[in-house]
Scaffold this motif. Structure first.
Motif, PDB file in Angstrom:
ATOM      1  N   MET A  43      -4.568   5.673   7.021  1.00  0.00           N
ATOM      2  CA  MET A  43      -4.879   4.306   7.453  1.00  0.00           C
ATOM      3  C   MET A  43      -4.617   3.326   6.310  1.00  0.00           C
ATOM      4  SD  MET A  43      -5.908   1.985   9.570  1.00  0.00           S
ATOM      5  CE  MET A  43      -6.457   2.918  10.977  1.00  0.00           C
ATOM      6  N   ASN A  44      -3.996   2.221   6.621  1.00  0.00           N
ATOM      7  CA  ASN A  44      -3.861   1.105   5.693  1.00  0.00           C
ATOM      8  C   ASN A  44      -4.920   0.088   6.084  1.00  0.00           C
ATOM      9  OD1 ASN A  44      -1.590   2.104   4.286  1.00  0.00           O
ATOM     10  ND2 ASN A  44      -0.272   1.441   5.951  1.00  0.00           N
ATOM     11  N   LEU A  45      -5.881  -0.123   5.209  1.00  0.00           N
ATOM     12  CA  LEU A  45      -6.992  -1.027   5.484  1.00  0.00           C
ATOM     13  C   LEU A  45      -6.875  -2.256   4.597  1.00  0.00           C
ATOM     14  CD1 LEU A  45      -9.672  -1.523   6.993  1.00  0.00           C
ATOM     15  CD2 LEU A  45     -10.819  -0.261   5.162  1.00  0.00           C
ATOM     16  N   ASN A  74      -5.731  10.101   2.627  1.00  0.00           N
ATOM     17  CA  ASN A  74      -4.358   9.621   2.375  1.00  0.00           C
ATOM     18  C   ASN A  74      -4.126   8.202   2.883  1.00  0.00           C
ATOM     19  OD1 ASN A  74      -3.475  12.137   1.216  1.00  0.00           O
ATOM     20  ND2 ASN A  74      -3.532  12.953   3.297  1.00  0.00           N
ATOM     21  N   GLY A  75      -5.167   7.394   2.854  1.00  0.00           N
ATOM     22  CA  GLY A  75      -5.050   5.998   3.264  1.00  0.00           C
ATOM     23  C   GLY A  75      -5.015   5.080   2.055  1.00  0.00           C
ATOM     24  N   ARG A  76      -4.908   3.792   2.322  1.00  0.00           N
ATOM     25  CA  ARG A  76      -4.849   2.804   1.247  1.00  0.00           C
ATOM     26  C   ARG A  76      -5.717   1.598   1.591  1.00  0.00           C
ATOM     27  NH1 ARG A  76       1.542   2.356   0.234  1.00  0.00           N
ATOM     28  NH2 ARG A  76       1.385   1.747   2.396  1.00  0.00           N
ATOM     29  N   LEU A  77      -6.297   1.027   0.552  1.00  0.00           N
ATOM     30  CA  LEU A  77      -7.133  -0.167   0.682  1.00  0.00           C
ATOM     31  C   LEU A  77      -6.475  -1.317  -0.059  1.00  0.00           C
ATOM     32  CD1 LEU A  77      -9.842  -1.588   1.419  1.00  0.00           C
ATOM     33  CD2 LEU A  77     -10.721  -0.759  -0.772  1.00  0.00           C
ATOM     34  N   GLN A  78      -6.436  -2.464   0.592  1.00  0.00           N
ATOM     35  CA  GLN A  78      -5.971  -3.685  -0.048  1.00  0.00           C
ATOM     36  C   GLN A  78      -7.030  -4.751   0.161  1.00  0.00           C
ATOM     37  OE1 GLN A  78      -2.525  -5.628   1.626  1.00  0.00           O
ATOM     38  NE2 GLN A  78      -2.076  -6.636  -0.297  1.00  0.00           N
TER      39      GLN A  78
END
Length: 110
Positions: A43-45, A74-78
């Motif tokens: 997930m890209n959050l 394997n997701g990313r936080l911005q």
């Protein structure tokens, strides 16, 4: 203590706009909304904090927990739209060195 959370989600990306104060009283609400997305694979959050007027260590703790959960899956936080004061919190704590913090366009791919 008001906190408003707006969520727009697709299969692989979720954009969350937060406004109000993130403190010991409102952080559980934010955690409740963010954590389900952080537990999805890849997930890209994107969390837009443009409307956040105050954040304490409880709010930082929520962000760290979400960050760790996303990495595990394997997701990313911005994080976007941080005020100078909130950005300084992330700088002082060293979180700005490990988290993706942007002042760029809302909703851009991470």
């Amino acid at each position: 203590m008001n906190l408003s959370i707006t969520i727009n989600s697709t299969e692989r990306q979720t954009h969350v706009s937060v406004s109000g104060e993130i403190d010991v009283y409102t952080a559980p609400k934010l955690k409740e909304k963010l954590f389900p997305f952080s537990e999805k694979e890849e997930m890209n959050l994107i969390v837009d904090l443009n409307g956040v007027t105050y954040m304490d260590s409880t709010g930082l703790g929520v962000m760290v927990g979400v960050f760790k959960s996303l990495r595990k899956h394997n997701g990313r936080l911005q994080l976007t739209g941080l005020s100078d004061r909130i950005n300084k919190l992330f700088m002082i704590t060293g979180l700005a060195d490990i988290m993706n913090i942007k002042s760029g366009v809302e909703g851009e791919e991470v």
